[in-house]
Design a protein around this motif. Structure first.
Motif, PDB file in Angstrom:
ATOM      1  N   GLY A   1      31.413  54.874  -0.701  1.00 37.54           N
ATOM      2  CA  GLY A   1      31.669  54.851   0.730  1.00 37.54           C
ATOM      3  C   GLY A   1      31.100  53.595   1.351  1.00 37.54           C
ATOM      4  O   GLY A   1      30.836  52.608   0.671  1.00 37.54           O
ATOM      5  N   ALA A   2      30.899  53.667   2.661  1.00 40.35           N
ATOM      6  CA  ALA A   2      30.381  52.505   3.389  1.00 40.35           C
ATOM      7  C   ALA A   2      29.737  52.984   4.675  1.00 40.35           C
ATOM      8  O   ALA A   2      29.996  54.096   5.152  1.00 40.35           O
ATOM      9  N   TRP A   3      28.875  52.134   5.248  1.00 36.38           N
ATOM     10  CA  TRP A   3      28.284  52.441   6.544  1.00 36.38           C
ATOM     11  C   TRP A   3      29.353  52.209   7.619  1.00 36.38           C
ATOM     12  O   TRP A   3      29.916  51.123   7.721  1.00 36.38           O
ATOM     13  N   GLN A   4      29.612  53.230   8.410  1.00 29.59           N
ATOM     14  CA  GLN A   4      30.670  53.164   9.414  1.00 29.59           C
ATOM     15  C   GLN A   4      30.092  53.517  10.786  1.00 29.59           C
ATOM     16  O   GLN A   4      29.376  54.509  10.936  1.00 29.59           O
ATOM     17  N   THR A   5      30.400  52.705  11.772  1.00 29.18           N
ATOM     18  CA  THR A   5      29.866  52.902  13.122  1.00 29.18           C
ATOM     19  C   THR A   5      30.549  54.089  13.783  1.00 29.18           C
ATOM     20  O   THR A   5      31.779  54.202  13.783  1.00 29.18           O
ATOM     21  N   VAL A   6      29.730  54.975  14.350  1.00 37.74           N
ATOM     22  CA  VAL A   6      30.261  56.154  15.042  1.00 37.74           C
ATOM     23  C   VAL A   6      29.819  56.209  16.507  1.00 37.74           C
ATOM     24  O   VAL A   6      30.347  57.013  17.279  1.00 37.74           O
ATOM     25  N   ALA A   7      28.849  55.382  16.900  1.00 37.02           N
ATOM     26  CA  ALA A   7      28.387  55.378  18.288  1.00 37.02           C
ATOM     27  C   ALA A   7      27.560  54.126  18.528  1.00 37.02           C
ATOM     28  O   ALA A   7      27.116  53.452  17.585  1.00 37.02           O
ATOM     29  N   VAL A   8      27.355  53.825  19.792  1.00 35.61           N
ATOM     30  CA  VAL A   8      26.462  52.738  20.199  1.00 35.61           C
ATOM     31  C   VAL A   8      25.101  53.345  20.534  1.00 35.61           C
ATOM     32  O   VAL A   8      25.023  54.421  21.134  1.00 35.61           O
ATOM     33  N   SER A   9      24.042  52.686  20.131  1.00 36.23           N
ATOM     34  CA  SER A   9      22.698  53.223  20.329  1.00 36.23           C
ATOM     35  C   SER A   9      22.439  53.600  21.783  1.00 36.23           C
ATOM     36  O   SER A   9      21.808  54.622  22.072  1.00 36.23           O
ATOM     37  N   ALA A  10      22.947  52.779  22.711  1.00 39.27           N
ATOM     38  CA  ALA A  10      22.711  53.041  24.129  1.00 39.27           C
ATOM     39  C   ALA A  10      23.371  54.327  24.603  1.00 39.27           C
ATOM     40  O   ALA A  10      22.977  54.897  25.639  1.00 39.27           O
ATOM     41  N   ASP A  11      24.371  54.819  23.854  1.00 36.06           N
ATOM     42  CA  ASP A  11      25.072  56.043  24.257  1.00 36.06           C
ATOM     43  C   ASP A  11      24.381  57.314  23.781  1.00 36.06           C
ATOM     44  O   ASP A  11      24.873  58.428  24.040  1.00 36.06           O
ATOM     45  N   LEU A  12      23.266  57.156  23.088  1.00 38.80           N
ATOM     46  CA  LEU A  12      22.562  58.343  22.576  1.00 38.80           C
ATOM     47  C   LEU A  12      21.107  58.302  23.029  1.00 38.80           C
ATOM     48  O   LEU A  12      20.217  57.851  22.315  1.00 38.80           O
ATOM     49  N   PRO A  13      20.817  58.773  24.247  1.00 37.54           N
ATOM     50  CA  PRO A  13      19.439  58.785  24.744  1.00 37.54           C
ATOM     51  C   PRO A  13      18.612  59.864  24.043  1.00 37.54           C
ATOM     52  O   PRO A  13      19.136  60.669  23.272  1.00 37.54           O
ATOM     53  N   GLU A  14      17.339  59.897  24.332  1.00 31.61           N
ATOM     54  CA  GLU A  14      16.454  60.912  23.765  1.00 31.61           C
ATOM     55  C   GLU A  14      16.959  62.311  24.131  1.00 31.61           C
ATOM     56  O   GLU A  14      17.227  62.613  25.281  1.00 31.61           O
TER      57      GLU A  14
ATOM     58  N   GLY B   1      19.792  63.493  23.373  1.00 30.34           N
ATOM     59  CA  GLY B   1      21.243  63.522  23.500  1.00 30.34           C
ATOM     60  C   GLY B   1      21.929  63.996  22.233  1.00 30.34           C
ATOM     61  O   GLY B   1      21.356  63.966  21.135  1.00 30.34           O
ATOM     62  N   ILE B   2      23.181  64.446  22.365  1.00 35.19           N
ATOM     63  CA  ILE B   2      23.993  64.908  21.251  1.00 35.19           C
ATOM     64  C   ILE B   2      25.353  64.244  21.357  1.00 35.19           C
ATOM     65  O   ILE B   2      25.902  64.085  22.456  1.00 35.19           O
ATOM     66  N   HIS B   3      25.890  63.796  20.217  1.00 36.10           N
ATOM     67  CA  HIS B   3      27.152  63.049  20.250  1.00 36.10           C
ATOM     68  C   HIS B   3      27.989  63.430  19.029  1.00 36.10           C
ATOM     69  O   HIS B   3      27.557  63.236  17.895  1.00 36.10           O
ATOM     70  N   PRO B   4      29.196  64.002  19.223  1.00 31.49           N
ATOM     71  CA  PRO B   4      30.055  64.327  18.080  1.00 31.49           C
ATOM     72  C   PRO B   4      30.739  63.083  17.532  1.00 31.49           C
ATOM     73  O   PRO B   4      30.935  62.101  18.251  1.00 31.49           O
ATOM     74  N   PHE B   5      31.102  63.121  16.263  1.00 35.72           N
ATOM     75  CA  PHE B   5      31.854  62.015  15.673  1.00 35.72           C
ATOM     76  C   PHE B   5      32.826  62.565  14.639  1.00 35.72           C
ATOM     77  O   PHE B   5      32.652  63.672  14.106  1.00 35.72           O
ATOM     78  N   ASP B   6      33.869  61.765  14.361  1.00 36.16           N
ATOM     79  CA  ASP B   6      34.899  62.162  13.400  1.00 36.16           C
ATOM     80  C   ASP B   6      35.339  60.932  12.626  1.00 36.16           C
ATOM     81  O   ASP B   6      35.915  60.000  13.189  1.00 36.16           O
TER      82      ASP B   6
END
Length: 235
Positions: A126-139, A141-146
């Motif tokens: 596999g590979a490292w794949q970006t799913v979010a920007v750090s600024a979009d996940l505050p302390e 916080g929860i963020h879904p990804f697909d």
């Protein structure tokens, strides 16, 4: 009235820890037969063979007194105190075997029992794949990804980013955030999990569920990335 050895054998064959008693020679023979039957049963999971062989040798020695020189009086072959000690030792060893087997049968095969230990999925390719920007996940916080082959949820806790699988460990349905955004819920059968992936509730027809597996995650140059297989190329 039932004899003590009858109660002993009954508890032994019912996979229950037997109670000790003062046995006779006949009682020892009965106990030896019972423990042999228990060890030969298809579902038996007894102790080490070396221990069983040693136990049989001790029982045989107790059942057949060692020959003494002809000059020795017959009554000195087995002193009452020595006989009682050997009998007690032999039955204690038999009880230990029965107890170990009964404990195993009562607890069952632990490899099939759900555990609270949380595993981590580690893809070999596999590979490292970006799913979010750090600024979009505050302390907190929860963020879904697909990512196609892999879906899940990001969470920042104590400054660190965590990622758990978004697939229910019951029957593989895809989880969703509840409206308060504090629980992961399965729309198929109602199971729920904490944001960290620990099971909260499970369907009434199933046992307690395993936790959601963790996913390899990192923050790299302001981006949050998941290590996962790449989606298949589309035509």
């Amino acid at each position: 009235m039932r004899r003590a050895v009858d109660r002993y054998v009954d508890r032994l064959l019912r996979r229950r820890r037997p109670k000790g008693f003062a046995p006779t020679q006949d009682d020892l023979a009965v106990a030896r037969t019972a423990i042999t039957l228990l060890a030969e049963s298809p579902d038996a999971a007894g102790p080490r063979q070396q221990f069983v062989d040693d136990l049989h040798r001790r029982i045989a020695a107790q059942s057949t007194p060692a020959q003494q020189p002809a000059a020795a009086p017959p009554r000195t072959q087995w002193a009452p105190g020595r006989r009682r000690v050997l009998q007690a030792t032999t039955l204690a060893a038999v009880a230990a075997v029965a107890g170990a087997t009964a404990d195993h049968l009562l607890t069952g095969d632990r490899t099939q029992t759900p555990t609270n230990a949380q595993t981590e999925i580690s893809p070999t390719t596999g590979a490292w794949q970006t799913v979010a920007v750090s600024a979009d996940l505050p302390e907190g916080g929860i963020h879904p990804f697909d990512l196609g082959p892999v879906t899940g949820f990001l969470r920042r806790n104590a400054g660190r980013v965590q990622a758990v699988s978004g697939i229910c460990t019951h029957q593989g349905c895809r989880l969703a955030l509840t409206p308060p955004r504090d629980t992961l819920a399965c729309p198929c059968h109602g199971a729920t999990f904490t944001l960290a992936g620990q099971p909260l509730t499970h369907p009434r027809t199933s046992q307690a569920l395993p936790p959601l597996p963790r996913l390899p995650v990192r923050e790299y140059q302001g981006h949050i990335q998941i290590f996962a297989p790449r989606p298949p190329a589309t035509a």
